[in-house]
Design an enzyme around this catalytic site. Structure first.
Site, PDB file in Angstrom:
ATOM      1  N   SER A 157      38.250  44.322  39.489  1.00  0.00           N
ATOM      2  CA  SER A 157      39.149  43.353  40.126  1.00  0.00           C
ATOM      3  C   SER A 157      38.402  42.678  41.269  1.00  0.00           C
ATOM      4  O   SER A 157      37.841  43.346  42.139  1.00  0.00           O
ATOM      5  CB  SER A 157      40.378  44.084  40.680  1.00  0.00           C
ATOM      6  OG  SER A 157      41.164  43.193  41.442  1.00  0.00           O
ATOM      7  N   LYS A 158      38.396  41.362  41.266  1.00  0.00           N
ATOM      8  CA  LYS A 158      37.720  40.618  42.339  1.00  0.00           C
ATOM      9  C   LYS A 158      38.704  40.565  43.522  1.00  0.00           C
ATOM     10  O   LYS A 158      39.384  39.571  43.757  1.00  0.00           O
ATOM     11  CB  LYS A 158      37.318  39.225  41.822  1.00  0.00           C
ATOM     12  CG  LYS A 158      36.236  38.570  42.642  1.00  0.00           C
ATOM     13  CD  LYS A 158      35.658  37.367  41.911  1.00  0.00           C
ATOM     14  CE  LYS A 158      34.963  36.405  42.846  1.00  0.00           C
ATOM     15  NZ  LYS A 158      33.865  36.946  43.630  1.00  0.00           N
TER      16      LYS A 158
END
Ligand SMILES: Cc1ncc(COP(=O)(O)O)c(C=O)c1O
Length: 305
Positions: free
Chosen positions: A158-159
């Site tokens: 997940s960024k």
């Protein structure tokens, strides 16, 4: 690098003036770093600004949010349209684009479930992140003393805004020590990635890049580069790398939306041949692909109008 304002920012469904895109000091994500974002580039093409792999970036934004259990109030299609609208409103031939989704003002505390989700998309001019001559001259890398965060602490898939605390610690450490960028090792001591780029290392003529399981973001540039490399006839694979693989690499480069393809000239003061022949060929082909100049990659470029 200071930000140059552009006319409009898309915020929660509307294009508003740049200066009006403000948040309250008690905005939830400002305190707890639960936000997700993307970095995208639009390049000048003969048919106007072309946004590189826009759909994949917005899909990754949605996946980043899903991992955090954050419900994005806009579909992939709506955010694609919004991104194109911001680029058109900027009037720029090329730019860097930053979509961000964050928990807004109204709730405090670590339970994010009652929080509202706000979404904004901005764009502005931004040159090569590691310098204009990073492909030809290369950058000096330092292995960080900071360990890359792990799947069961801060999921690298997940960024997430909070993940970049780890990256910034490493980046500042490297800069203060006189290097250009940091390479991060994971908790097993294997190579993960850089603070904002994936890494490719040539050993025995084969280009190896650490995968998500090593703690690296699944880079859209990494995947583009692997396709380009194979099409150019180079052998490439995702795989684990030890620290010593870096010191005796035949060639090395890092890649990402911001840094594009940047050669590496040394790691911890051990010189690496730079730019290596594969690095040069891939970097040049990538530069053409993002500008829609390579027929087989034309689908990667999504036009704003
Ligand atoms: C930590 C990290 N790794 C790798 C990348 C490269 O990803 P991409 O090629 O999708 O920009 C980025 C940039 O977003 C990043 O922040």
């Amino acid at each position: 690098m200071p930000i140059t304002p552009t006319p409009k920012i898309w915020m929660n469904g509307s294009l508003i003036d740049w200066d009006a895109a403000q948040v309250h000091v008690l905005t939830h994500t400002l305190h707890y770093w639960m936000g997700v974002f993307e970095g995208i580039r639009a390049y000048e093409t003969a048919e106007g600004p072309g946004i590189f792999r826009l759909t994949e970036h917005i899909e990754r934004l949605h996946n980043s949010a899903k991992i955090l259990m954050m419900d994005l109030p806009y579909s992939v299609e709506e955010l694609i349209d919004a991104t194109k609208a911001v680029v058109v409103a900027s009037g720029l031939p090329s730019c860097y684009i930053r979509p961000i989704a964050y928990y807004g003002y109204g709730e405090m505390g670590l339970n994010t479930l009652p929080c509202t989700v706000d979404v904004a998309i901005a764009c502005w001019p931004w040159g090569a992140y590691l310098g204009d001559d990073a492909l030809s001259k290369g950058v000096r890398m330092k292995i960080s003393s900071w360990t890359r965060h792990d799947h069961n602490t801060m999921p690298p898939a997940s960024k997430t805004t909070g993940n970049y605390v780890n990256s910034s610690l490493a980046k500042v450490e490297a800069l203060k020590a006189g290097y250009d960028e940091a390479i991060m090792l994971n908790k097993h001591g294997l190579v993960s990635e850089c603070t904002g780029e994936n890494i490719f290392v040539s050993r025995g003529g084969k280009l190896i890049s650490p995968p998500l399981s090593a703690g690296a973001l699944e880079g859209i540039t990494q995947s583009s580069v692997m396709t380009i490399a194979r099409d150019l006839g180079f052998e490439t694979a995702l795989g684990d790398l030890a620290r010593s693989d870096l010191y005796i690499a035949e060639e090395m480069f890092v890649c990402g939306t911001a840094a594009e393809v940047s050669a590496v000239n040394s790691v911890d003061d051990r010189a690496i041949p730079c730019p290596g022949p594969m690095t040069k060929a891939i970097g040049e082909e990538y530069g053409k692909a993002v500008r829609g100049q390579v027929d087989r990659y034309k689908d990667w470029v999504e036009h704003a109008v």
